[in-house]
Write a protein that holds these residues in place. Structure first.
Motif, PDB file in Angstrom:
ATOM      1  N   LEU A 377       0.785  -1.509  -0.182  1.00 28.80           N
ATOM      2  CA  LEU A 377      -0.448   0.251  -0.174  1.00 28.80           C
ATOM      3  C   LEU A 377       0.983   1.557   0.002  1.00 28.80           C
ATOM      4  O   LEU A 377       1.528   1.390   0.819  1.00 28.80           O
ATOM      5  CB  LEU A 377      -0.981  -0.091   1.577  1.00 28.80           C
ATOM      6  N   VAL A 378       0.513   1.967  -0.784  1.00 31.85           N
ATOM      7  CA  VAL A 378       1.352   3.639  -1.063  1.00 31.85           C
ATOM      8  C   VAL A 378       0.850   4.365  -0.813  1.00 31.85           C
ATOM      9  O   VAL A 378      -0.459   4.607  -1.443  1.00 31.85           O
ATOM     10  CB  VAL A 378       2.547   3.445  -2.764  1.00 31.85           C
ATOM     11  N   VAL A 379       1.123   4.817   0.022  1.00 34.02           N
ATOM     12  CA  VAL A 379       0.213   6.251   0.297  1.00 34.02           C
ATOM     13  C   VAL A 379       0.572   7.744  -0.288  1.00 34.02           C
ATOM     14  O   VAL A 379       2.213   7.934  -0.227  1.00 34.02           O
ATOM     15  CB  VAL A 379       0.518   6.545   1.543  1.00 34.02           C
ATOM     16  N   ARG A 380       0.257   8.680  -1.391  1.00 34.22           N
ATOM     17  CA  ARG A 380       0.585   9.629  -2.400  1.00 34.22           C
ATOM     18  C   ARG A 380      -0.067  10.675  -2.325  1.00 34.22           C
ATOM     19  O   ARG A 380      -1.224  10.566  -2.158  1.00 34.22           O
ATOM     20  CB  ARG A 380       0.950   9.019  -3.518  1.00 34.22           C
ATOM     21  N   GLU A 381       0.204  11.863  -2.952  1.00 34.28           N
ATOM     22  CA  GLU A 381      -0.968  12.992  -3.153  1.00 34.28           C
ATOM     23  C   GLU A 381      -1.899  12.380  -4.082  1.00 34.28           C
ATOM     24  O   GLU A 381      -1.396  11.943  -5.009  1.00 34.28           O
ATOM     25  CB  GLU A 381       0.207  14.039  -3.548  1.00 34.28           C
ATOM     26  N   THR A 382      -2.867  12.822  -4.273  1.00 34.63           N
ATOM     27  CA  THR A 382      -3.778  12.507  -4.930  1.00 34.63           C
ATOM     28  C   THR A 382      -3.610  13.341  -6.760  1.00 34.63           C
ATOM     29  O   THR A 382      -2.915  14.669  -6.241  1.00 34.63           O
ATOM     30  CB  THR A 382      -5.195  12.844  -4.980  1.00 34.63           C
TER      31      THR A 382
END
Length: 604
Positions: A377-382
């Protein structure tokens, strides 16, 4: 009610698996031993099940051929360099195919299919009927300009490492050939756009232009393509960018005309279309009107819960102040007081990243659900081309490329002034940010979609039901707190109920806006004073309710059906009920509509 009848009567054959399927199970289980004693299917039934399997495979392959972009989203890359043009003639030919496939499907006797195939039958039937309804009755291709945006698929190809970057760039080069035709078809199709959808389309296509001008252009510059290839690429890139900007200009002129004339189409679709869209999109045992009435009732119940918690917490925070006689006003005052505890504006995305491991650890220590550490799971800016609809979302790979990254998209607060940012952060305060991460990530969307990709049925994974997907995420919020996440802190439970009221209010305002025709001020009053939302969040939800229809009801519908199923099974099974087994079994059916999963689990 036709869909309700179908969904609640998924054939009596669901009470037993076919011998062919039973042989796939461990022979030592009591279930397997019982099934082995059962009579074998007739040859005709076996033949029909084989015919249905071939039909499903052919239909899915045809779907990818006609919709290569959709194929890319689910990780099927055979047609990744193809890009369909949404001209009206092509759309009509696709609907003709859908009608042909539907006729073939209806010619099969669903009562002769195995339990798994019977449930797939109803999912495919719903999908095909929904396609036909959308084109022939809803006709959103004529009034929703945000339907037309090429960026999504190009972004997936650019950012998914399914083949070397240079090869992906060559794929992008070939796909770009149809970008000008795509946007010309969009202009031709749009006969009466709405203002709200036009504004969204302008915003998101500006993001699309940025994707081409920045990310793709930079990737070409850094690539190993030959100088000739780069030159050809840049020529086509310029043509694509010009087409996107031409569409933006076209929409900007349309928008000015609509605002000047005051003669734009209403974004509301009305009761008849709303009920039909609800039937296809949600696949519930209720009509839209019944769901609306259920939400009103649930709102009153949850109001009772938040009043109890407020009475408990009031002396802790307002020792010298008497509690107002208006109980809901007291709840709002307490929530507003607590909501000042939130992360800093610039730390919003980082705070979300830091919390995911904590949730994973809790789920694994409690053994609540099977987790897969190999699915990142990679959290990124939209990405810019996805902004303007939701502040947080999940972009998950499909079943064909299930090992690819799942992205948790979090929109930073760059476009907010200080007042708007503070309002937003109070909405997503210390407690609610945790609930948001449960919903979007663990064990919500991310966990469920990893399980969905493991389903033995491609139909159940590909044709995901929004009410099940959203309902699961909402269900896990309550389940996690019930299992002790947060140590039963009353402040967390208060904020959970506030958040849950938003889910309930989603259904109320969506129906009220689209069917009853209420305006912005009335909708804001409902959200702010009865669901205790901050103004920035409420205004964002109003905008969202003007851009979508029915989707906002999926959260409450799915959640209530999943929770009711769990409680029904607990009552039936007594001490034999196991929460972990319930979760893993429920998720094993892919992203099927909850009524289908309910029928199959009760049969088991």
């Amino acid at each position: 009610m036709k869909k309700h009848i179908l969904a609640s009567a998924i054939i009596m054959a669901l009470t037993a698996c076919s011998p062919a399927e039973e042989q796939k199970k461990p022979q030592a289980t009591a279930e397997a031993q019982v099934s082995e004693a059962a009579p074998k299917d007739s040859q005709a039934e076996q033949d029909l099940n084989q015919q249905f399997s071939r039909f499903s495979e052919d239909l899915i392959e045809k779907l990818w051929e006609l919709n290569p972009g959709y194929a890319v989203y689910v990780g099927y890359y055979k047609y990744d360099d193809k890009m369909s043009v949404p001209s009206e003639d092509i759309l009509k030919s696709e609907i003709a195919v859908a009608k042909e496939k539907l006729a073939q499907l209806l010619a099969m006797d669903v009562n002769q299919l195995s339990d798994s195939n019977a449930s797939d039958y109803y999912i495919l039937k719903n999908h095909l009927e929904s396609q036909i309804f959308t084109f022939e009755e809803l006709k959103s291709y004529q009034w929703d300009p945000s339907n037309y945006n090429v960026a999504g698929v190009f972004g997936v190809i650019l950012n998914t490492d399914y083949k070397p970057m240079d090869e992906r760039l060559r794929t992008i080069y070939r796909r770009m050939q149809n970008v000008p035709a795509f946007y010309q078809a969009a202009k031709d199709n749009l006969t009466d756009p709405t203002i709200t959808h036009t504004e969204l389309a302008i915003q998101q296509n500006q993001g699309a232009a940025a994707l081409f001008n920045n990310s793709i252009l930079q990737a070409v510059s850094d690539s190993g393509l030959s100088e000739l290839e780069k030159a050809d690429f840049n020529t086509r890139l310029a043509e694509s960018t010009a087409a996107i900007n031409g569409y933006i200009d076209f929409l900007s002129n349309k928008l000015e005309e609509m605002k000047t004339s005051g003669n734009a189409r209403d974004f509301r679709i009305g009761e008849d279309l709303y009920e039909k869209k609800f039937k296809f999109d949600i696949y519930s045992g209720l009509t839209a009107k019944q769901l609306y009435q259920k939400a009103l009732s649930e709102k009153e119940r949850v109001h009772g819960e938040v009043i109890k918690l407020t009475e408990e917490l009031w002396p802790k925070y307002f020792a010298e102040q008497a509690m107002p006689e208006d109980k809901l006003l007291a709840v709002k005052q307490l929530i507003d007081h607590l909501s000042v505890k939130h992360v800093k504006r610039d730390d919003f995305v980082d705070a979300i990243k830091a919390q995911i491991p904590e949730l994973e650890q809790f789920v694994m220590e409690k053994g609540l659900i099977e987790m897969d550490a190999d699915k990142p799971l990679v959290v990124r800016e939209t990405p810019a081309y996805m902004r303007g609809f939701a502040g947080a979302s999940i972009s998950a790979p499909g079943p064909y490329d299930s090992g690819a990254n799942t992205y948790y998209n979090v929109t930073p607060l760059d476009n907010f002034n200080d007042e708007q940012a503070e309002s937003y952060l109070r909405e997503y305060n210390h407690w609610i940010l945790q609930i948001l991460n449960i919903h979007e990530a663990v064990p919500g969307h991310y966990t469920q979609l990893v399980h969905s990709n493991k389903s033995k049925s491609l139909v159940k994974s590909i044709f995901g039901n929004g009410a099940m997907v959203e309902g699961w995420a909402v269900y896990t919020e309550r389940m996690m707190l019930e299992e002790g996440y947060g140590d039963f802190e009353p402040e967390l439970w208060l904020m959970y109920y506030k958040w849950n009221l938003r889910v309930i209010m989603n259904s109320i305002i969506d129906y009220s806006i689209q069917v009853k025709g209420i305006g912005e001020e009335e909708a804001l009053d409902l959200m702010i004073n009865q669901a205790f939302q901050q103004e920035a969040e409420a205004r964002g939800k109003w905008r969202r309710a003007t851009l979508s229809q029915v989707q906002l009801t999926s959260y409450f519908t799915g959640y209530s059906e999943i929770y009711d199923l769990r409680e029904e099974l607990k009552q039936k099974m007594g001490d034999d009920f196991n929460l972990t087994e319930f979760h893993n079994k429920f998720l094993s059916y892919g992203s099927s509509p909850v009524p289908i999963i309910r029928k199959m689990m009760l049969a088991d």
